[in-house]
Design a protein around this motif. Structure first.
Motif, PDB file in Angstrom:
ATOM      1  N   ALA A 251       9.265  -9.956 -11.532  1.00  0.00           N
ATOM      2  CA  ALA A 251       9.935 -11.050 -10.835  1.00  0.00           C
ATOM      3  C   ALA A 251      10.569 -10.559  -9.543  1.00  0.00           C
ATOM      4  O   ALA A 251      11.120  -9.454  -9.467  1.00  0.00           O
ATOM      5  N   GLY A 252      10.487 -11.396  -8.512  1.00  0.00           N
ATOM      6  CA  GLY A 252      11.191 -11.141  -7.266  1.00  0.00           C
ATOM      7  C   GLY A 252      10.502 -10.192  -6.321  1.00  0.00           C
ATOM      8  O   GLY A 252      10.973  -9.996  -5.195  1.00  0.00           O
ATOM      9  N   GLU A 253       9.385  -9.583  -6.726  1.00  0.00           N
ATOM     10  CA  GLU A 253       8.700  -8.654  -5.840  1.00  0.00           C
ATOM     11  C   GLU A 253       7.835  -9.400  -4.830  1.00  0.00           C
ATOM     12  O   GLU A 253       7.436 -10.547  -5.049  1.00  0.00           O
ATOM     13  N   THR A 254       7.557  -8.739  -3.722  1.00  0.00           N
ATOM     14  CA  THR A 254       6.729  -9.346  -2.680  1.00  0.00           C
ATOM     15  C   THR A 254       5.254  -9.215  -3.049  1.00  0.00           C
ATOM     16  O   THR A 254       4.798  -8.174  -3.514  1.00  0.00           O
ATOM     17  N   VAL A 255       4.503 -10.299  -2.826  1.00  0.00           N
ATOM     18  CA  VAL A 255       3.095 -10.368  -3.205  1.00  0.00           C
ATOM     19  C   VAL A 255       2.263 -10.729  -1.979  1.00  0.00           C
ATOM     20  O   VAL A 255       2.544 -11.729  -1.306  1.00  0.00           O
ATOM     21  N   LEU A 272       1.106 -17.313 -10.224  1.00  0.00           N
ATOM     22  CA  LEU A 272       1.855 -16.214 -10.830  1.00  0.00           C
ATOM     23  C   LEU A 272       3.008 -15.774  -9.932  1.00  0.00           C
ATOM     24  O   LEU A 272       4.104 -15.466 -10.410  1.00  0.00           O
ATOM     25  N   ALA A 273       2.768 -15.753  -8.619  1.00  0.00           N
ATOM     26  CA  ALA A 273       3.835 -15.371  -7.686  1.00  0.00           C
ATOM     27  C   ALA A 273       4.972 -16.381  -7.719  1.00  0.00           C
ATOM     28  O   ALA A 273       6.152 -16.011  -7.716  1.00  0.00           O
ATOM     29  N   ALA A 274       4.643 -17.676  -7.739  1.00  0.00           N
ATOM     30  CA  ALA A 274       5.682 -18.708  -7.786  1.00  0.00           C
ATOM     31  C   ALA A 274       6.465 -18.624  -9.083  1.00  0.00           C
ATOM     32  O   ALA A 274       7.694 -18.780  -9.101  1.00  0.00           O
ATOM     33  N   LEU A 275       5.773 -18.376 -10.185  1.00  0.00           N
ATOM     34  CA  LEU A 275       6.443 -18.234 -11.481  1.00  0.00           C
ATOM     35  C   LEU A 275       7.451 -17.093 -11.452  1.00  0.00           C
ATOM     36  O   LEU A 275       8.526 -17.177 -12.053  1.00  0.00           O
ATOM     37  N   VAL A 295       0.694  -5.325   3.790  1.00  0.00           N
ATOM     38  CA  VAL A 295       1.246  -4.608   2.642  1.00  0.00           C
ATOM     39  C   VAL A 295       2.399  -3.703   3.053  1.00  0.00           C
ATOM     40  O   VAL A 295       3.473  -3.695   2.429  1.00  0.00           O
ATOM     41  N   THR A 296       2.205  -2.924   4.122  1.00  0.00           N
ATOM     42  CA  THR A 296       3.205  -1.922   4.474  1.00  0.00           C
ATOM     43  C   THR A 296       4.411  -2.528   5.184  1.00  0.00           C
ATOM     44  O   THR A 296       5.551  -2.155   4.899  1.00  0.00           O
ATOM     45  N   GLU A 297       4.177  -3.442   6.111  1.00  0.00           N
ATOM     46  CA  GLU A 297       5.296  -3.998   6.867  1.00  0.00           C
ATOM     47  C   GLU A 297       6.176  -4.897   6.009  1.00  0.00           C
ATOM     48  O   GLU A 297       7.388  -4.959   6.201  1.00  0.00           O
ATOM     49  N   ARG A 298       5.572  -5.612   5.069  1.00  0.00           N
ATOM     50  CA  ARG A 298       6.336  -6.491   4.177  1.00  0.00           C
ATOM     51  C   ARG A 298       6.643  -5.828   2.843  1.00  0.00           C
ATOM     52  O   ARG A 298       7.223  -6.450   1.953  1.00  0.00           O
ATOM     53  N   ARG A 299       6.210  -4.574   2.676  1.00  0.00           N
ATOM     54  CA  ARG A 299       6.481  -3.809   1.467  1.00  0.00           C
ATOM     55  C   ARG A 299       6.048  -4.587   0.214  1.00  0.00           C
ATOM     56  O   ARG A 299       6.810  -4.779  -0.730  1.00  0.00           O
ATOM     57  N   ALA A 300       4.806  -5.040   0.250  1.00  0.00           N
ATOM     58  CA  ALA A 300       4.279  -5.799  -0.876  1.00  0.00           C
ATOM     59  C   ALA A 300       4.080  -4.898  -2.091  1.00  0.00           C
ATOM     60  O   ALA A 300       3.497  -3.824  -1.989  1.00  0.00           O
ATOM     61  N   ASP A 301       4.570  -5.361  -3.225  1.00  0.00           N
ATOM     62  CA  ASP A 301       4.454  -4.599  -4.465  1.00  0.00           C
ATOM     63  C   ASP A 301       3.194  -4.949  -5.240  1.00  0.00           C
ATOM     64  O   ASP A 301       2.717  -4.165  -6.061  1.00  0.00           O
ATOM     65  N   THR A 302       2.677  -6.158  -4.994  1.00  0.00           N
ATOM     66  CA  THR A 302       1.470  -6.622  -5.672  1.00  0.00           C
ATOM     67  C   THR A 302       0.519  -7.192  -4.638  1.00  0.00           C
ATOM     68  O   THR A 302       0.949  -7.849  -3.685  1.00  0.00           O
ATOM     69  N   ALA A 327       4.179   5.950   4.378  1.00  0.00           N
ATOM     70  CA  ALA A 327       4.802   7.123   3.760  1.00  0.00           C
ATOM     71  C   ALA A 327       5.782   6.761   2.655  1.00  0.00           C
ATOM     72  O   ALA A 327       5.973   7.526   1.723  1.00  0.00           O
ATOM     73  N   GLU A 328       6.405   5.574   2.734  1.00  0.00           N
ATOM     74  CA  GLU A 328       7.492   5.268   1.804  1.00  0.00           C
ATOM     75  C   GLU A 328       7.179   4.131   0.857  1.00  0.00           C
ATOM     76  O   GLU A 328       8.037   3.730   0.070  1.00  0.00           O
ATOM     77  N   HIS A 329       5.978   3.570   0.924  1.00  0.00           N
ATOM     78  CA  HIS A 329       5.712   2.416   0.076  1.00  0.00           C
ATOM     79  C   HIS A 329       4.270   2.373  -0.375  1.00  0.00           C
ATOM     80  O   HIS A 329       3.349   2.492   0.426  1.00  0.00           O
ATOM     81  N   THR A 330       4.065   2.196  -1.676  1.00  0.00           N
ATOM     82  CA  THR A 330       2.747   2.016  -2.270  1.00  0.00           C
ATOM     83  C   THR A 330       2.830   0.849  -3.244  1.00  0.00           C
ATOM     84  O   THR A 330       3.757   0.797  -4.062  1.00  0.00           O
ATOM     85  N   PRO A 331       1.912  -0.109  -3.190  1.00  0.00           N
ATOM     86  CA  PRO A 331       1.943  -1.221  -4.151  1.00  0.00           C
ATOM     87  C   PRO A 331       1.816  -0.714  -5.588  1.00  0.00           C
ATOM     88  O   PRO A 331       1.106   0.256  -5.852  1.00  0.00           O
ATOM     89  N   ARG A 332       2.485  -1.377  -6.492  1.00  0.00           N
ATOM     90  CA  ARG A 332       2.354  -1.019  -7.908  1.00  0.00           C
ATOM     91  C   ARG A 332       1.071  -1.581  -8.497  1.00  0.00           C
ATOM     92  O   ARG A 332       0.492  -0.994  -9.411  1.00  0.00           O
ATOM     93  N   VAL A 333       0.649  -2.758  -7.987  1.00  0.00           N
ATOM     94  CA  VAL A 333      -0.499  -3.458  -8.560  1.00  0.00           C
ATOM     95  C   VAL A 333      -1.417  -3.928  -7.433  1.00  0.00           C
ATOM     96  O   VAL A 333      -0.977  -4.619  -6.516  1.00  0.00           O
ATOM     97  N   VAL A 334      -2.672  -3.534  -7.494  1.00  0.00           N
ATOM     98  CA  VAL A 334      -3.718  -4.099  -6.638  1.00  0.00           C
ATOM     99  C   VAL A 334      -4.696  -4.769  -7.595  1.00  0.00           C
ATOM    100  O   VAL A 334      -5.427  -4.099  -8.323  1.00  0.00           O
ATOM    101  N   ALA A 335      -4.676  -6.098  -7.632  1.00  0.00           N
ATOM    102  CA  ALA A 335      -5.429  -6.867  -8.623  1.00  0.00           C
ATOM    103  C   ALA A 335      -6.604  -7.555  -7.947  1.00  0.00           C
ATOM    104  O   ALA A 335      -6.416  -8.278  -6.966  1.00  0.00           O
ATOM    105  N   VAL A 336      -7.806  -7.332  -8.474  1.00  0.00           N
ATOM    106  CA  VAL A 336      -9.001  -7.924  -7.879  1.00  0.00           C
ATOM    107  C   VAL A 336      -9.754  -8.747  -8.913  1.00  0.00           C
ATOM    108  O   VAL A 336      -9.675  -8.503 -10.127  1.00  0.00           O
TER     109      VAL A 336
END
Length: 556
Positions: A251-255, A272-275, A295-302, A327-336
């Motif tokens: 919840a609350g992460e950027t997608v 799913l993002a709205a939920l 992804v990098t500029e908005r620090r998207a987690d998913t 350098a400081e951010h990697t998404p936790r989930v890349v869903a295809v």
């Protein structure tokens, strides 16, 4: 409740997987772990309860709940700006009133012909608030196909980006997402502007409990009129819980939703993002550079994407501001989802971008079937994954009996989001004991992982031998110097049918048709050897990455 006859006959392995996946405990854990279910104050609970009472479990409810729960959080970031949950809720109230005032509503469907932006999100929510069915229109359809869609779906209104104005058929009210020259009559039709509709609203009040609107998703046909598949809004959170049991969204992460919103997968990502009360980042067009920047500029987690986007990313030299992700951010989930994910591509992506890849296998009609996470994609490249919680996955043989591990058969599935049929009354899917056939052939391994061979109707008979193109395509795609490949059956005077291959090579690759044929003959069988090997600069694909087979040269 007694098990169905089919489930009574399941193998011990398959039955255990089904029983583990069908319990409500896993669903509750998934919803709690992701943050959808958590303690809240009474004021916010009242607003959320009122939204759910009005709109049920729908995208309209999700954004109304978000406005009560976190009004000042960003809801959508697109190429034009930022919109908070409170702003989106207020704008869609006004847009809903304007739709009603124009005649759109229950029994008067709204079509959406837009690239990814806040506009289609607002139309989806507003239509839900007034009980209007929504038809998600593929932006790649021709004018002729759109006329077929209009005839079949009887759209009252089409909301379109200006670039599609000339392909929208006469008849429906046309609303453009922007009109530089202002709204006006055009060629005898009503032409309106979405922003002006939001500004003016309409008389009266929104219905407190409008009729449940449906979302019609068009199947990905490449010729003729695409069929409209009716997708009901879920009556519970069980469908979301099923996905969350295998995909760790929070919840609350950027997608970042790179997949088209008109496609089942992009639309599922939005729901799913709205939920989860997420901030959704949208870009009108995909490019590897724009994808990494989002992804990098908005620090998207998913990230929600389609496999061909990962392929284009791997082929490009694009990087983020400080390396591939930054350098400081990697998404936790890349869903295809949306098309096949080759095993070699999955491994190559994870080697470069990290073990965060999830692949969902499903279709417009059956929604999801299975999900493969990073561990399975590493251990068994090419797998389509396992059935998530609440999902029944069965392989049936030619006698409609459940097949054991390693035995090939037709793929059947049951989940919490049933298919309601096609809007045009076309014949539905094959069904066995309440389970729907996907039209694919495959097998399960001892761990319950699904492996797909290909479409059942792609199998050919060559010289009396049954041949599936899938294994041949996988073999050719994995050869050094091959970027991508497609293998299909073609007519043959001597053998009835033979396979043919269309191959895209890497720059500088030294591959010949005979090299490819020799490798197939060595690793598979003589009757699997492609009669023809066509070398192309690229495979023709639609927006979701599926190969446009009828556009392959030499297909006959």
């Amino acid at each position: 409740m007694a098990a169905s006859p089919l489930l009574q006959n399941l193998s011990a392995t398959a039955r255990t997987a089904y029983e583990l996946g069908s319990g409500t405990a896993r669903a509750a854990v998934a919803l709690t772990r992701s943050g959808v279910v958590r303690p809240l104050g009474p004021g916010r609970l009242y607003g959320m309860g009122r939204a759910l009472l009005r709109y049920g479990h729908s995208v309209a409810a999700a954004y109304s709940v978000g406005a009560a729960r976190h009004p000042y959080r960003l809801a959508v970031v697109d190429d034009h700006g930022l919109t908070t949950y409170a702003e989106l809720d207020e704008r869609t109230d006004r847009l809903g009133l304007a739709l009603l005032d124009s005649g759109a509503g229950p029994g008067a469907p709204v079509g959406i012909l837009c690239r990814n932006s806040a506009a289609p999100v607002e139309v989806l929510v507003a239509a839900g608030k007034v009980g209007a069915d929504v038809v998600l229109v593929n932006t790649g359809l021709s004018a002729e196909q759109l006329r077929g869609v209009q005839s079949q779906q009887q759209l009252h209104t089409i909301v379109a980006d200006p670039e599609f104005r000339d392909v929208v058929p006469d008849g429906p009210r046309l609303v453009l997402t922007s009109t530089p020259d202002g709204p006006r009559a055009a060629g005898g039709r009503v032409l309106d502007d979405l922003e002006l509709m939001v500004a003016r609203g309409g008389p009266g009040e929104l219905p407190f409990r409008p009729p449940r609107s449906k979302q019609i998703v068009l199947t990905s046909g490449t010729t003729g009129t695409p069929k409209g598949a009716k997708r009901p809004h879920p009556s519970t959170l069980a469908p979301a819980a099923s996905i969350l049991s295998a995909m760790p969204l929070r919840a609350g992460e950027t997608v970042h939703i790179a997949a088209p919103l008109f496609h089942t997968w992009g639309n599922a990502g939005l729901l799913l993002a709205a939920l989860h009360g997420s901030t959704v980042v949208l870009r009108r067009r995909f490019t590897p550079e724009g994808f990494l920047a989002a992804v990098t500029e908005r620090r998207a987690d998913t990230v929600f994407a389609v496999p061909v986007m990962l392929q284009r990313l791997l082929e490009s030299d694009a990087t983020g501001p400080a390396g591939d992700w930054g350098a400081e951010h990697t998404p936790r989930v890349v869903a295809v989802s949306g098309s096949a994910l080759p095993g070699g591509q999955a491994v190559a992506f994870m080697d470069r971008f990290g073990d965060n890849l999830y692949n969902l296998y499903g279709s417009t009609e059956v929604s999801w079937v299975s999900i493969a996470g990073p561990d399975d994609l590493r251990d068994a490249p090419g797998t389509a994954g396992r059935a998530p919680a609440g999902t029944t996955l069965v392989i049936l043989d030619e006698q409609d009996r459940p097949a054991g591990p390693g035995v090939e058969g037709r793929v059947f599935v049951g989940n919490d989001l049933p298919f309601e049929g096609y809007t045009g009354g076309e014949a539905g899917l094959e069904e066995r004991d309440g389970l729907l056939g996907t039209g694919d052939v495959g097998h399960l391994d001892e761990q319950g992982r699904l492996f797909l061979t290909g479409r059942a109707d792609d199998m050919i008979v060559s010289g009396g031998e049954n041949v599936h193109p899938g294994p041949v395509e996988d073999l050719i795609s994995g050869l050094d110097g091959v970027r991508e490949a497609c293998v299909l059956g073609v007519d043959d005077h001597d053998f009835g049918q033979r396979l043919a291959a269309w191959v895209v090579t890497e720059p500088g690759a030294d591959l010949t048709a005979d090299t490819i044929r020799d490798r197939v003959k060595s690793d598979l069988a003589t009757f699997a050897v492609p009669r023809d090997v066509h070398f192309l600069d690229e495979l023709p694909r639609n927006q979701t990455g599926k190969v446009l087979r009828k556009q392959l040269p030499g297909r006959s």
